[in-house]
Design an enzyme around this catalytic site. Structure first.
Site, PDB file in Angstrom:
ATOM      1  N   LYS A  37     -10.048 -85.292  46.207  1.00  0.00           N
ATOM      2  CA  LYS A  37      -9.919 -86.637  46.172  1.00  0.00           C
ATOM      3  C   LYS A  37      -8.852 -87.387  47.077  1.00  0.00           C
ATOM      4  O   LYS A  37      -8.978 -88.594  47.651  1.00  0.00           O
ATOM      5  CB  LYS A  37      -9.507 -86.974  44.707  1.00  0.00           C
ATOM      6  CG  LYS A  37      -8.228 -86.705  44.347  1.00  0.00           C
ATOM      7  CD  LYS A  37      -7.700 -87.062  42.936  1.00  0.00           C
ATOM      8  CE  LYS A  37      -6.212 -86.911  42.556  1.00  0.00           C
ATOM      9  NZ  LYS A  37      -6.016 -86.688  40.949  1.00  0.00           N
ATOM     10  N   ARG A 132      -0.676 -89.890  30.432  1.00  0.00           N
ATOM     11  CA  ARG A 132      -1.797 -90.229  30.961  1.00  0.00           C
ATOM     12  C   ARG A 132      -2.939 -89.842  30.150  1.00  0.00           C
ATOM     13  O   ARG A 132      -3.038 -89.980  28.668  1.00  0.00           O
ATOM     14  CB  ARG A 132      -1.878 -89.769  32.506  1.00  0.00           C
ATOM     15  CG  ARG A 132      -2.902 -90.801  33.359  1.00  0.00           C
ATOM     16  CD  ARG A 132      -3.099 -90.533  34.629  1.00  0.00           C
ATOM     17  NE  ARG A 132      -3.741 -89.079  34.835  1.00  0.00           N
ATOM     18  CZ  ARG A 132      -3.966 -88.588  36.033  1.00  0.00           C
ATOM     19  NH1 ARG A 132      -3.425 -89.201  37.171  1.00  0.00           N
ATOM     20  NH2 ARG A 132      -4.733 -87.437  36.178  1.00  0.00           N
TER      21      ARG A 132
END
Ligand SMILES: *Cc1c(COP(=O)(O)O)cnc(C)c1O
Length: 370
Positions: A37, A132
């Protein structure tokens, strides 16, 4: 010829990094998902990860996994960001493995996997304090694991994982990773079998391997930065002589104007292109150059590290970067190019914009011998 500005990717150095990091993991029985990514899923980058031995190719974006599949990779793909409920058909089609934290989404994946006659592999995420994604309540997590195991024939629970050092900047200490192993044992007790993977994090967990204190049962990592740029080890954590190249990505931009100009703006000062009121140091007349690249392309000028001796980046607007080249030994002219090394976050911006293309370079001889 690829036009300017461009990012030059050194595939020989990238493959070296991948081989070293992934090889070290493999020697310890740890599988590695190569995380692409950071380079927006660039296929050449994925190829280097695979040549380096990556067991899976991973990204946070399902579109990038689709591109990886379209390019003909045989390796399993892994979706790093927990899926959106609205993207489940694509997730089931393009991701062989997903990281999950919501039963509603998992149920939708089961239904869609049945429809597509696919088996999808699941890693349940535990939040170990970085705050998260992942289950905070580990009893709930074990219940969901049991549900997948017993009631979802198109899903295969292959492991548990965690993410550290992203939002909460929590370090991947041996203690944290042992807590994850405890969570794995809890899930294993619930479902009555061993899990294939305990996925112990990202580049920040690889440092435990460098220190020789990664808990033994961690047998999977998901690594991006530590292979792509390998800069954080040294810059943030003080590791020296890692043997990893930090120049795998180089930005090249072209000079479109060179003039002697004052260093302090001339006139009544209001705000700049972004509504800010910067301060300007008056050094008198300086030799300045303009580059045809700007904040739209790379985000923040502070992330550009000039490879040209004597060059100083003064600032930028959306499409222009302003340089002080008074101290440059090279006599820079319009049409010349200057190069920068870049930080991980900047690579994401640069590889995401159509204005900047990737140029791959490699050394044939080194590629075959390395
Ligand atoms: C981005 C990401 C990684 C890879 O992180 P690096 O620091 O680049 O190694 C691993 N896991 C998850 C869930 C991620 O989102």
């Amino acid at each position: 010829m690829i036009k300017n500005p461009k990012v030059i990717v050194d595939l020989t150095h990238l493959t070296h990094n991948a081989k070293q990091v992934i090889g070290t993991c493999h020697d310890l029985g740890i599988d590695v998902a190569g995380v692409v990514k950071g380079a927006t899923g660039a296929v050449g980058v994925a190829r280097a990860f695979v040549n380096g031995g990556a067991n899976q190719i991973a990204s946070s974006r399902v579109e990038q996994l689709e591109a990886i599949k379209a390019a003909g990779f045989k390796e399993e793909t892994m979706l790093l960001r927990v899926p959106m409920l609205s993207e489940i058909p694509d997730v089931v089609r393009w991701a062989d493995i997903t990281l999950n934290s919501e039963l509603t989404v998992i149920e939708a994946q089961e239904e869609e996997a049945a429809r597509q006659h696919r088996i999808q592999k699941i890693i349940l995420m535990a939040d170990m304090g970085d705050l998260r994604e992942g289950y905070w309540d580990k009893d709930e997590m074990a219940e969901v694991a049991l549900k997948i195991e017993k009631e979802m024939p198109h899903l295969q629970l292959i492991g548990v994982g965690t993410n550290l050092g992203c939002y909460g900047s929590v370090a991947a200490t041996p203690e944290k990773l042992n807590e994850l192993i405890d969570v794995a044992h809890k899930v294993e007790a619930k479902i009555g079998r061993k899990l294939q993977y305990i996925s112990g994090g990202a580049t920040s967990s690889y440092m435990r391997i460098m220190d020789g204190n990664l808990p033994k049962e961690i047998n999977h990592l998901r690594i991006g930065e530590g292979i792509l740029l390998a800069r954080d080890f040294e810059v943030f954590y003080g590791y020296k002589n890692t043997g990893l190249y930090q120049d795998t990505f180089v930005l090249q931009a072209e000079i479109i104007e060179v003039k002697e100009k004052p260093s302090h703006p001339v006139g009544e000062l209001a705000v700049d292109a972004f509504g800010h009121k910067p301060t300007y140091v008056d050094k008198g007349m300086r030799k300045k150059a303009l580059l045809a690249i700007g904040k739209v392309d790379y985000g923040d000028t502070a992330e550009l590290i000039p490879l040209e001796p004597g060059l100083e980046v003064l600032g930028a607007s959306s499409d222009h970067t302003i340089l002080d080249i008074t101290e440059c030994p090279r006599d820079l002219k319009v049409g010349d190019v200057v190069k920068f090394t870049i930080n991980y976050a900047t690579i994401v911006y640069l590889t995401n914009t159509e204005n900047v293309q990737l140029e791959y370079i490699w050394d044939d001889e080194l590629m075959s011998n390395d």
